[in-house]
Design an enzyme around this catalytic site. Structure first.
Site, mmCIF file in Angstrom:
data_model
loop_
_atom_site.group_PDB
_atom_site.id
_atom_site.type_symbol
_atom_site.label_atom_id
_atom_site.label_comp_id
_atom_site.label_asym_id
_atom_site.label_seq_id
_atom_site.Cartn_x
_atom_site.Cartn_y
_atom_site.Cartn_z
ATOM 1 N N ARG A 114 17.777 28.327 -5.121
ATOM 2 C CA ARG A 114 17.622 29.467 -4.222
ATOM 3 C C ARG A 114 18.702 30.601 -4.780
ATOM 4 N NH1 ARG A 114 20.203 27.705 0.708
ATOM 5 N NH2 ARG A 114 21.553 26.732 -0.740
ATOM 6 N N SER A 183 24.711 22.209 -10.000
ATOM 7 C CA SER A 183 25.069 21.073 -9.483
ATOM 8 C C SER A 183 24.930 19.800 -10.516
ATOM 9 C CB SER A 183 24.262 20.841 -8.125
ATOM 10 O OG SER A 183 24.640 21.726 -7.406
ATOM 11 N N ASP A 236 27.680 22.441 -6.348
ATOM 12 C CA ASP A 236 27.541 22.620 -4.926
ATOM 13 C C ASP A 236 28.403 21.738 -4.005
ATOM 14 O OD1 ASP A 236 26.668 19.882 -5.608
ATOM 15 O OD2 ASP A 236 24.688 20.201 -4.867
#
Length: 509
Positions: A114, A183, A236
């Site tokens: 994203r 992540s 993350d």
């Protein structure tokens, strides 16, 4: 009708004889006996799997203790733990709510990534506006080169920045800044640089291992001609912790339960023996466990876990993630059902080939079947037909499917709870006074665990099992002090907040 025999005509009435096609009683009894035997065998296999997957309290305590022990070892020296990386993140400034300005984030942590933008307005206005775009990563890029992957991400980012419109105000003369949520295991060398250790969650980009991931990303941004600076490289989980701290100063842990799983927490700097740089002024340090690689002899591994591990891109690694993460939960359910179909004749024994197709059952379908409370389990029947093309099922078969979903969701949730309690024990937030370095010295005695990830947010039974296990493992007083809060989109918004708190222009314009 008439029939002639020489000169004589004889009239004969026509008759239609309908023969009964009823199944002989002996055969009907045989079919019933076969079905009964098949169901009994299926129930035996289900019972054996339930027992192999069990997570009684004593086992959870053993898993939790092993987690705490590995945390201590990982903080003592580099490589002190072969399981937990215990990575210092270099994040010294958690958000306070004072941050202002426009900040971007790129969140790369699974099969989708994203790009986000967030307009911050300080203590009074907090998050004034936000937008995001989610893009699926082509499967070939997950196994390609770092240039191919980051050129794709940089182009998406450039297109997204170009749509910046009303409600977003970039400060004149300032280069846009972004937080990069990466992540995967990284050895950070500063708040905005880090060396890739290895890939997880189905990624395998070999040429990026051992290299600075931020440099690779900024080079791709430069090739697009954009002027965007990476202000913070974060996991993350760290973004989730930052998002939680932005709203609640008692937030001490960040936990991701989604496609994969990981955790981070706030540690006292003097507890990090392997740290060689000057200690942070705050006296605290955020540690990224990378707990997906945690293993313990007390983890209830089954034949399905062994199969998933052996056939994965990283056999022998990420045991904990493969038992807890959403990427694998549906696949483990499928393998259990396939075994029962083969050995007990579930679904007639010769069901659709799709039942034997790896990763044909995703975890969201598991959640939907597990949530089915209808009298006849009609949602289970629908999903079996839609996913596996199994046209007809008995209630007993659907109940077995429902039970398998329940067994594995409960196991994963309780193991995640054991991991959280292991961290609480390490920092003295589990109600004991002998194992932690911090105790309950925050303002109101609360310890907030910021949670993010689709597995936690959308799978109600999983969330409920996890909460119950934490309460079961802790004393009544300690359980009341531990609060799990959804830090929605922590990996995105939290990462933008960390870009703001580490801005080269300061946090307040």
């Amino acid at each position: 009708m008439s029939m002639s025999y020489g000169n004589t005509t004889v009239c004969v009435k026509s008759a239609v004889v309908v023969r009964s096609r009823r199944v002989p009683q002996w055969r009907a009894q045989s079919i019933a006996q076969q079905k009964s035997k098949s169901n009994q065998t299926a129930q035996i296999l289900l019972s054996e799997f339930r027992q192999a997957s069990a997570t009684p309290l004593h086992r959870l305590r053993q898993v939790s203790d092993d987690m705490t022990a590995e945390m201590h070892a990982g903080l003592l020296s580099e490589g002190g733990s072969q399981q937990l990386k215990m990575l210092p993140t270099y994040v010294e400034h958690l958000p306070t709510g004072d941050e202002e300005g426009l900040f971007y984030a790129v969140d790369l942590g699974g099969t989708n990534f994203r790009v986000l933008r967030v307009q911050l307005g300080g203590k009074e206005k907090r998050i004034m506006n936000q937008e995001y775009q989610e893009v699926a990563i082509p499967p070939e890029l997950m196994l390609g080169t770092s240039k191919e992957l980051f050129d794709f991400i940089a182009k998406t980012l450039a297109d997204f920045v170009a749509t910046e419109g009303e409600g977003f105000d970039a400060h004149s003369g300032h280069i846009r800044e972004l937080g990069f949520a990466f992540s995967f295991p990284v050895l950070q060398t500063s708040v905005k640089s880090g060396i890739v250790i290895h890939w997880t969650k189905g990624f395998k980009i070999d040429d990026a291992v051992g290299k600075d991931i931020v440099a690779a990303f900024e080079e791709a941004i430069g090739r697009k001609g954009d002027h965007i600076r990476v202000a913070a490289l974060v996991n993350d989980t760290v973004g989730t912790l930052a998002r939680g701290r932005f709203w609640n100063e008692d937030t001490m842990l960040g936990v991701i339960l989604g496609t994969g799983t990981n955790a981070c927490y706030v540690e006292q700097a003097d507890a990090v023996s392997k740290w060689r740089d000057p200690p942070p002024k705050s006296g605290e340090m955020i540690i990224n466990l990378e707990w997906g690689n945690f293993r313990s002899p007390h983890l209830p591994r089954t034949f399905a876990d062994e199969e998933v591990d052996v056939e994965s891109v990283n056999p022998g690694d990420q045991w904990f993630e493969k038992m807890v993460g959403g990427m694998y939960l549906g696949e483990i359910v499928r393998r259990v059902l396939a075994k029962i179909a083969q050995e007990a004749g579930l679904f007639g024994g010769s069901s659709s080939p799709k039942l034997f197709e790896p990763f044909s059952l995703s975890t969201p379908y598991v959640s939907k079947m597990h949530s089915d409370e209808s009298a006849e389990l009609t949602e289970v029947a629908k999903i079996l037909e839609d996913v596996f093309e199994i046209q007809s099922t008995t209630f007993q078969e659907r109940k077995i499917v429902h039970d398998v979903c329940d067994i594995l969701a409960e196991r994963g949730a309780r193991l995640a709870a054991a991991g959280i309690v292991g961290i609480l024990k390490k920092i003295g937030r589990d109600g004991s006074t002998t194992n932690g370095s911090q105790g309950l010295k925050n303002s109101n005695g609360k310890t907030v665990v910021a949670m993010d990830g689709g597995l936690y947010e959308h799978y109600a039974q999983f969330r409920s099992y996890m909460q119950a296990a934490i309460e079961e493992m802790l004393s009544e007083t300690a359980a009341k002090s531990v609060v799990l809060e959804l830090s929605k989109d922590g990996s995105g918004i939290g990462t933008a907040l960390l870009a703001a708190s580490h801005s080269q222009y300061g946090t307040v314009f």
